[in-house]
Design a protein around this motif. Structure first.
Motif: not given
Length: 153
Positions: A36-42
């Protein structure tokens, strides 16, 4: 009914991740929230444990400031991930001593996780679950409530 933008975007991302084999519950950039967050893990810095719904200091600050990530608050994101992991058969929060499914990328298991997430996303929007197909089988006096046009080719 018009689908809210954040729901539509989330559904497209989850659909693509599922069909492109890019959905992995154990990877923070490829799980439900990661996709959902564009493949970011932040987003993983909002809580101290993967699968927990308890915000840490950073998460609480973002929540109190009204910060949204692709339309979702920190608490909503943590809840989405918890729902996904539990529906996939994990015990949350994830840790090395909790049992986990043998094959965490099994398509049936991932589908169950996505169904649970979509149900929650629709609940957040205050709309009926877009994946609920039970309405098409409703009947009254032995006649279908809804009529569909069947086109034969």
């Amino acid at each position: 009914m018009k689908t809210p933008k954040r729901l539509e975007q989330a559904l497209i991302k989850l659909y693509n991740a599922f069909h492109n084999n890019q959905l992995n519950p154990e990877c923070c950039s490829a799980c439900a929230v990661g996709n959902i967050l564009d493949n970011h893990d932040s987003w993983k810095h909002l809580s101290d444990e993967h699968g927990s719904t308890e915000l840490n200091y950073i998460g609480k600050v973002h929540q109190q400031l009204g910060r949204r990530f692709n339309g979702y608050t920190p608490l909503e994101l943590l809840q989405i991930e918890k729902i996904f992991l539990e529906a996939c058969g994990f015990i949350v929060p994830l840790c090395h001593y909790n049992p986990k499914p043998l094959n965490s990328t099994n398509k049936d298991m991932l589908f169950n996780g996505l169904c649970a997430v979509v149900d929650y996303l629709c609940e957040l929007e205050g709309i009926y679950n877009v994946m609920d197909y039970s309405k098409i089988f409703e009947f009254e006096n032995e006649d279908p409530v809804y009529q569909f046009e069947v086109i034969y080719q």
